[in-house]
Design a protein around this motif. Structure first.
Motif, PDB file in Angstrom:
ATOM      1  N   VAL A 113       0.869  -1.180   0.000  1.00  0.00           N
ATOM      2  CA  VAL A 113       0.000   0.000   0.000  1.00  0.00           C
ATOM      3  C   VAL A 113       0.899   1.220   0.000  1.00  0.00           C
ATOM      4  CG1 VAL A 113      -1.944   1.161   1.110  1.00  0.00           C
ATOM      5  CG2 VAL A 113      -1.582  -1.295   1.495  1.00  0.00           C
ATOM      6  N   ARG A 114       0.619   2.155  -0.930  1.00  0.00           N
ATOM      7  CA  ARG A 114       1.383   3.404  -0.962  1.00  0.00           C
ATOM      8  C   ARG A 114       0.420   4.583  -1.000  1.00  0.00           C
ATOM      9  NH1 ARG A 114       5.637   3.695  -5.561  1.00  0.00           N
ATOM     10  NH2 ARG A 114       3.856   3.036  -6.804  1.00  0.00           N
ATOM     11  N   ALA A 115       0.835   5.673  -0.354  1.00  0.00           N
ATOM     12  CA  ALA A 115       0.065   6.925  -0.369  1.00  0.00           C
ATOM     13  C   ALA A 115       1.069   8.052  -0.283  1.00  0.00           C
ATOM     14  CB  ALA A 115      -0.884   6.970   0.812  1.00  0.00           C
ATOM     15  N   GLY A 116       0.723   9.237  -0.810  1.00  0.00           N
ATOM     16  CA  GLY A 116       1.744  10.289  -0.825  1.00  0.00           C
ATOM     17  C   GLY A 116       1.226  11.688  -0.587  1.00  0.00           C
ATOM     18  N   ILE A 117       2.125  12.516  -0.067  1.00  0.00           N
ATOM     19  CA  ILE A 117       1.824  13.942   0.157  1.00  0.00           C
ATOM     20  C   ILE A 117       2.975  14.789  -0.399  1.00  0.00           C
ATOM     21  CG2 ILE A 117       0.409  13.548   2.223  1.00  0.00           C
ATOM     22  CD1 ILE A 117       2.896  14.349   3.919  1.00  0.00           C
ATOM     23  N   TYR A 118       2.635  16.014  -0.786  1.00  0.00           N
ATOM     24  CA  TYR A 118       3.668  16.952  -1.243  1.00  0.00           C
ATOM     25  C   TYR A 118       4.378  17.591  -0.063  1.00  0.00           C
ATOM     26  CZ  TYR A 118       2.160  17.038  -6.121  1.00  0.00           C
ATOM     27  OH  TYR A 118       1.899  16.705  -7.407  1.00  0.00           O
ATOM     28  N   THR A 119       5.711  17.790  -0.204  1.00  0.00           N
ATOM     29  CA  THR A 119       6.427  18.649   0.732  1.00  0.00           C
ATOM     30  C   THR A 119       6.961  19.843  -0.081  1.00  0.00           C
ATOM     31  OG1 THR A 119       8.279  18.764   2.280  1.00  0.00           O
ATOM     32  CG2 THR A 119       8.438  17.036   0.624  1.00  0.00           C
ATOM     33  N   TYR A 120       8.140  20.382   0.275  1.00  0.00           N
ATOM     34  CA  TYR A 120       8.654  21.592  -0.398  1.00  0.00           C
ATOM     35  C   TYR A 120       8.856  21.374  -1.902  1.00  0.00           C
ATOM     36  CZ  TYR A 120      12.868  18.937   0.768  1.00  0.00           C
ATOM     37  OH  TYR A 120      13.795  17.939   0.922  1.00  0.00           O
ATOM     38  N   GLY A 121       8.655  22.450  -2.675  1.00  0.00           N
ATOM     39  CA  GLY A 121       8.821  22.382  -4.126  1.00  0.00           C
ATOM     40  C   GLY A 121       7.867  21.361  -4.711  1.00  0.00           C
ATOM     41  N   GLU A 122       8.388  20.519  -5.614  1.00  0.00           N
ATOM     42  CA  GLU A 122       7.545  19.452  -6.186  1.00  0.00           C
ATOM     43  C   GLU A 122       7.899  18.101  -5.568  1.00  0.00           C
ATOM     44  OE1 GLU A 122       6.421  19.342 -10.363  1.00  0.00           O
ATOM     45  OE2 GLU A 122       7.818  21.008 -10.649  1.00  0.00           O
ATOM     46  N   THR A 123       8.654  18.162  -4.462  1.00  0.00           N
ATOM     47  CA  THR A 123       9.107  16.939  -3.798  1.00  0.00           C
ATOM     48  C   THR A 123       7.941  16.267  -3.066  1.00  0.00           C
ATOM     49  OG1 THR A 123      11.103  18.215  -3.400  1.00  0.00           O
ATOM     50  CG2 THR A 123      11.001  16.043  -2.374  1.00  0.00           C
ATOM     51  N   VAL A 124       7.979  14.926  -3.016  1.00  0.00           N
ATOM     52  CA  VAL A 124       6.866  14.155  -2.455  1.00  0.00           C
ATOM     53  C   VAL A 124       7.383  13.190  -1.380  1.00  0.00           C
ATOM     54  CG1 VAL A 124       5.293  12.240  -3.054  1.00  0.00           C
ATOM     55  CG2 VAL A 124       5.403  14.284  -4.515  1.00  0.00           C
ATOM     56  N   HIS A 125       6.602  13.025  -0.320  1.00  0.00           N
ATOM     57  CA  HIS A 125       6.841  11.920   0.615  1.00  0.00           C
ATOM     58  C   HIS A 125       5.796  10.855   0.331  1.00  0.00           C
ATOM     59  CE1 HIS A 125       9.895  13.922   2.797  1.00  0.00           C
ATOM     60  NE2 HIS A 125       9.129  14.802   3.393  1.00  0.00           N
ATOM     61  N   LEU A 126       6.275   9.658  -0.041  1.00  0.00           N
ATOM     62  CA  LEU A 126       5.359   8.525  -0.228  1.00  0.00           C
ATOM     63  C   LEU A 126       5.472   7.644   1.010  1.00  0.00           C
ATOM     64  CD1 LEU A 126       5.570   6.788  -3.722  1.00  0.00           C
ATOM     65  CD2 LEU A 126       3.724   8.170  -2.803  1.00  0.00           C
ATOM     66  N   PHE A 127       4.339   7.216   1.540  1.00  0.00           N
ATOM     67  CA  PHE A 127       4.338   6.267   2.655  1.00  0.00           C
ATOM     68  C   PHE A 127       4.203   4.870   2.048  1.00  0.00           C
ATOM     69  CE2 PHE A 127       2.259  10.185   4.339  1.00  0.00           C
ATOM     70  CZ  PHE A 127       3.332  10.581   5.129  1.00  0.00           C
ATOM     71  N   VAL A 128       5.117   3.981   2.404  1.00  0.00           N
ATOM     72  CA  VAL A 128       5.137   2.635   1.812  1.00  0.00           C
ATOM     73  C   VAL A 128       4.905   1.602   2.908  1.00  0.00           C
ATOM     74  CG1 VAL A 128       6.471   0.983   0.448  1.00  0.00           C
ATOM     75  CG2 VAL A 128       6.830   3.452   0.114  1.00  0.00           C
ATOM     76  N   GLU A 129       3.814   0.857   2.758  1.00  0.00           N
ATOM     77  CA  GLU A 129       3.505  -0.235   3.704  1.00  0.00           C
ATOM     78  C   GLU A 129       3.756  -1.552   2.985  1.00  0.00           C
ATOM     79  OE1 GLU A 129      -0.554  -0.131   5.274  1.00  0.00           O
ATOM     80  OE2 GLU A 129      -0.585  -2.308   5.183  1.00  0.00           O
ATOM     81  N   ARG A 130       4.752  -2.314   3.451  1.00  0.00           N
ATOM     82  CA  ARG A 130       5.122  -3.534   2.735  1.00  0.00           C
ATOM     83  C   ARG A 130       5.097  -4.762   3.632  1.00  0.00           C
ATOM     84  NH1 ARG A 130       8.975  -3.419  -0.548  1.00  0.00           N
ATOM     85  NH2 ARG A 130       9.472  -1.274  -1.046  1.00  0.00           N
ATOM     86  N   LYS A 131       4.326  -4.703   4.747  1.00  0.00           N
ATOM     87  CA  LYS A 131       4.347  -5.840   5.677  1.00  0.00           C
ATOM     88  C   LYS A 131       3.685  -7.091   5.089  1.00  0.00           C
ATOM     89  CE  LYS A 131       0.317  -4.403   8.488  1.00  0.00           C
ATOM     90  NZ  LYS A 131       0.056  -2.975   8.234  1.00  0.00           N
TER      91      LYS A 131
END
Ligand code: FE2
Length: 387
Positions: A141-159
């Protein structure tokens, strides 16, 4: 209840409170994705120059028609290099504007849906709603949010996944496997933001991600004759993720941060610091592989090192002549010392570069080296005519 009993109760309450506060538990950095003009050649560079190993691949052969990605590993570090395959891919817009650079800082979490909910409910701008991807090895499962500029933090659930990387990727087998260079994990990743934006992003990391401001440097500490910058280090609850944030400060000439912002056309990732246990061996090999580093600090810098270490009663375990020959810098604080060196930018725009770091107890970021470092960067800027 005796004194010990109360101490135990207080300790337990403190732990419960801490747990309640960390609404975004992060297990570590999952991977870093670069958008690049030619992923095939970039992958060759990271293998040959930095000792990364072939790991996973997605492209035309795996049914991906609009982009191709190569995944490289070295110990805990995973880099993904992605290139669009047609002019219609939105990835082109990023590359046209910023050149090659970091698009995604993926963070490994236990629960990606929860991470997305906690951060978007605190004001994060959505990049990708929770998305489940499956193959014969399970689901991610992956989900993402924008941080500074066009950079993104994706949350990765791989359990619930035991494949090589992510669904959609196949194992990348290659006959070309240069040796590793001893790079172990990502120590920190630094973002450059525009004028008056540092505190905006410090607050964003506090409010949206639950991070804390772990260290601060102002322009009085970080300046040379010509230029200055300000920096604040943000850290998550368990200290595994550290994001320093820089903004330019007024100086006589154009600072390296302004040069970055001009060439990157906005905020973005400035450098990735990767840790090694043996910086002398690592940098010796990287230099042989053709990695370009900033110029070595002058003789006076190395003459001052023994006193700087002695001031904190630390003893240098490495041979100072080897450090000097390789251009490695040394900084110390109460807890220990650290060894570090910075590459030149790894693309033609003077934007993203790498730091190699070995921590010998110190938790800082080399503030004692900033002056020597910036003077070295300014010599490069002068050559580019951008100082
Ligand atoms: Fe750094």
């Amino acid at each position: 209840m005796g004194r010990l009993g109360w101490a135990l109760v207080m300790y337990t309450l403190e732990k419960i409170f801490e747990g309640a506060q960390d609404f975004l538990p992060l297990l570590g950095t999952d991977y870093v994705e670069f958008y690049v003009g030619n992923a095939k050649q970039a992958a060759h560079f990271y293998k040959t120059a930095f000792g990364f190993q072939s790991h996973a691949y997605r492209g035309l052969e795996t049914g991906s028609k609009d982009s191709v990605s190569y995944v490289l590993t070295q110990d805990k570090i995973k880099l993904m290099l992605t290139t669009p395959l047609t002019s219609k891919s939105p990835i082109n817009n990023y590359i046209v504007k910023h050149g090659d650079g970091v698009k995604i800082i993926a963070l490994w979490v236990e629960d990606a849906r929860q991470a997305y909910k906690e951060t978007t409910s605190r004001g994060a701008k959505s990049y990708m709603e929770p998305t489940v991807e499956k193959d014969e090895h399970g689901e991610v499962v992956r989900a993402g949010i924008y941080t500074y500029g066009e950079t993104v933090h994706l949350f990765v659930e791989r359990k619930n996944y035991n494949g090589a990387f992510l669904p959609g990727f196949k194992k990348w087998e290659s006959d070309y496997n240069p040796p590793i260079a001893g790079l172990k994990y990502i120590d920190h990743m630094v973002g450059n933001v525009g004028w008056n934006q540092m505190d905006v992003w410090v607050k964003w990391y506090e409010d949206v991600m639950g991070f804390e401001n772990f260290l601060s440097f102002d322009d009085k500490q970080i300046h040379t004759e010509y230029s200055a910058l300000m920096s604040k280090v943000m850290s998550n609850g368990n200290g595994r993720i550290k994001f320093p944030i820089n903004e330019p400060a007024e100086g006589k000439k154009r600072s390296q941060i302004e040069e970055y912002l001009d060439f990157n056309e906005g905020a973005g990732v400035q450098h990735i610091a990767v840790a090694t246990d043996d910086i002398v061996a690592t940098v010796t090999q990287l230099r042989l592989n053709g990695v370009e580093f900033l110029s070595t600090p002058p003789e006076e810098y190395y003459k001052a090192v023994p006193d700087r270490l002695e001031a904190f009663s630390h003893e240098l375990r490495e041979d100072i002549e080897s450090l000097k020959a390789l251009g490695i810098m040394i900084d110390a604080d109460e807890e220990g010392y650290l060894l570090q060196i910075f590459t030149k930018p790894v693309e033609d725009r003077p934007t993203l570069f790498f730091e190699i770091i070995q921590r010998m107890g110190a938790k800082g970021f080399g503030a004692g080296n900033f002056k020597a470092l910036f003077e070295s960067i300014e010599r490069e800027q002068a050559k580019r005519g951008t100082l």
